[in-house]
Scaffold this motif. Structure first.
Motif: not given
Length: 573
Positions: A344-348, A381-385, A407-409, A414-416
């Protein structure tokens, strides 16, 4: 004298001959195909047989008469006479013995049959060389006995072969290989023969593939493949090759991707295997089922590896409006439903993070707790579930907005991006409080205290039963508490009513000045009206509550008149 001597010699010879034939008595046992001496006397002296009453041939050998009987004559007692040319003659009684020399026409039997078949072998028989018929019984020993049946008993006649039938029935579940046994033949007179048996059971039955399941799946989370296969003896292995169709120099060909070795599930016909399945695409499974005898059957199937779709985001932007400063906002905006990882990235972000004058923090919940986004472009980085939760904190009353990217590995759809916005405000903090109003205890309890727009107080109060006259009239006895907005509405209504009354008084004064004869009356009415208005104006301000001991209905206290009450449209809740 000479003539007398000759006569005497003839009489003596005749007497001697007669004496010899008469004195041969008794029974002689004779075996066929065997020269048997039935008489031995020097008088025979090699003379030829001139007469033989026996049905079979007699021979003279030196001083003996010999019987040589063929197999054409049945065993029995025979009586006859043999006379020689020298006038030697005797009668004989012969007992011809039985002779049975039989055997199977094959000294060993070897056959090859397939499991799951049955049949008969009829090309073996018993031949008899003898002078009478005989009965032969049979049985089979060895591990072949459970698969073979044989003619149990047969009667054999001389010169006529008697067929022995071997029947076999080999179930399809019989293990292939070599089986042996012995065919035992026993005659009624004790003759015995053992014939070796050797059968080869061949398994020519191919396995049967009942079903093939190769379900499609998402990348990284392969499904288990299953093959249901059975065989008359047993399936030995199930193997397969995973192929991918590729285009090389304009032509398609299958490229090997992976070899699969299926595992047998005990006490079932099920064989299972799991492919790797890390890359998207359509694949072909080309497999072979082999039984224990080496028989094979092929199978093919197809499956698709789809991009992983494990991230579910709530629709729309994240709205976090009207929160009180120094409150941490926590908002769930989606989830990861599989065991996978996502960055998970902070774009802005519109506000300065880690500012010396203001405090703004952003974080995303992970399996190791909150992970802070320290600046634009930072990643956690987030680990599911897991659920996806966004945390925002500030001590400044400002608006804010930002955007997150995901950005899933691995192979994933694609995730919006997700936008978020909101505001922090300075607003009163609702607090729990208890106050007393006359004979009631009123409690104020905060709710939704972190959001300025939704913060409120739940109001409840307690009334002692000693202050209630009757439960039937509890609605009129309990009294009312008016919130500020309701109070303002009531004041406005009463103000409008007072203005209407003032207007009516002015009109009354004008009419009083025009009518001299009723002046005193109008003055009296005017004074009364002034007093009534004065009383109403003073009493209106006390209508936040009603004394419990006053049992007069509240509606009667608040109403100016029937007409006014109907015109106002205001009543109790």
């Amino acid at each position: 004298m000479k003539t007398g001597k000759i006569l005497l010699a003839a009489i003596s010879f005749a007497l001697l001959t007669t004496f010899t034939a008469a004195t041969h008595t008794g029974e002689t046992t004779v075996k066929p195909l065997n020269e048997t001496v039935i008489d031995s006397n020097s008088s025979i002296n090699g003379s030829n047989i001139s007469q033989n009453t026996f049905p079979f041939t007699m021979q003279v050998q030196n001083d003996s008469i010999v019987a040589d009987i063929s197999l054409d004559f049945p065993p029995q007692n025979y009586t006859g006479q043999v006379e020689l040319e020298n006038n030697y003659s005797h009668s004989y009684k012969l007992n011809l013995q039985r002779y049975t020399n039989w055997s199977l026409t094959k000294d060993r039997i070897e056959r090859t049959v397939s499991v799951g078949t049955s049949g008969r072998f009829t090309n073996q028989s018993i031949a008899l060389r003898g002078n009478t018929d005989t009965t032969v019984s049979t049985d089979i020993s060895g591990n072949l006995s459970q698969y073979l049946d044989v003619t149990e008993e047969t009667t054999v006649f001389p010169g006529v072969d008697s067929r022995i039938v071997l029947s076999y029935q080999v179930p399809r579940t019989t293990e292939y290989g070599n089986y042996t046994g012995v065919l035992n033949l026993t005659g009624e007179y004790g003759d015995h023969q053992e014939v070796p048996l050797r059968f080869q059971f061949k398994d020519n039955t191919t396995p049967e593939v009942e079903s093939v399941e190769t379900p499609s799946f998402e990348a990284g989370f392969p499904s288990e493949f299953a093959v249901q296969a059975s065989d008359n003896i047993g399936v030995e292995t199930v193997q397969a090759e995973v192929l991918e169709t590729v285009t090389i120099n304009g032509s398609e060909e299958n490229r090997s991707v992976q070899d699969l070795e299926f595992t047998h599930q005990n006490n079932t016909d099920l064989w299972t295997a799991t492919p790797s399945g890390d890359e998207n695409g359509t694949y072909i499974v080309d497999g072979t089922v082999v039984d224990e005898a080496g028989n094979k059957v092929n199978f093919t199937s197809e499956y698709t590896v789809r991009p992983l779709n494990a991230v579910n985001l709530d629709s729309g932007s994240i709205e976090l409006n009207n929160y009180r400063v120094e409150t941490e906002i926590s908002e769930r905006f989606g989830d990861i439903n599989r065991s996978t990882r996502m960055n998970v990235e902070l774009e802005s972000f519109s506000q300065p993070l880690q500012s010396p004058n203001e405090t703004w923090t952003l974080a995303v919940l992970t399996d190791s707790g909150k992970q802070f986004l320290r600046e634009e472009g930072s990643t956690v980085t987030v680990n599911g579930p897991t659920d996806l939760d966004l945390f925002v904190y500030s001590n400044t009353a400002e608006r804010f907005n930002g955007e997150l990217s995901f950005d899933p590995e691995g192979e994933h759809v694609p995730v919006e991006k997700k936008t978020f916005s909101g505001s922090y405000l300075d607003c009163p903090v609702p607090e729990e409080k208890t106050v007393g109003v006359f004979n009631k205890t009123i409690r104020f309890t905060p709710t939704n205290s972190d959001n300025c727009g939704e913060a409120a107080l739940n109001v409840s109060y307690q009334i002692l039963m000693k202050n209630i006259d009757s439960m039937d009239e509890i609605g009129d006895s309990m009294g009312l508490y008016f919130p500020r907005q309701v109070e303002q509405d009531i004041d406005q209504k009463w103000k409008q009513r007072l203005e209407d009354k003032d207007e009516k008084l002015e009109q009354a004064q004008e009419r009083a000045s025009d009518e001299d004869f009723s002046g005193d009356v109008y003055k009296l009415l005017l004074a009364f009206a002034v007093l009534a208005l004065y009383w109403e104006k003073r009493e209106a301000k006390s209508w936040y509550y009603v004394r419990l001991r006053d049992t007069k209905p509240l509606r009667e206290k608040m109403a100016l008149s029937d007409d006014d009450d109907e015109d106002s449209g205001f009543g109790l809740f």
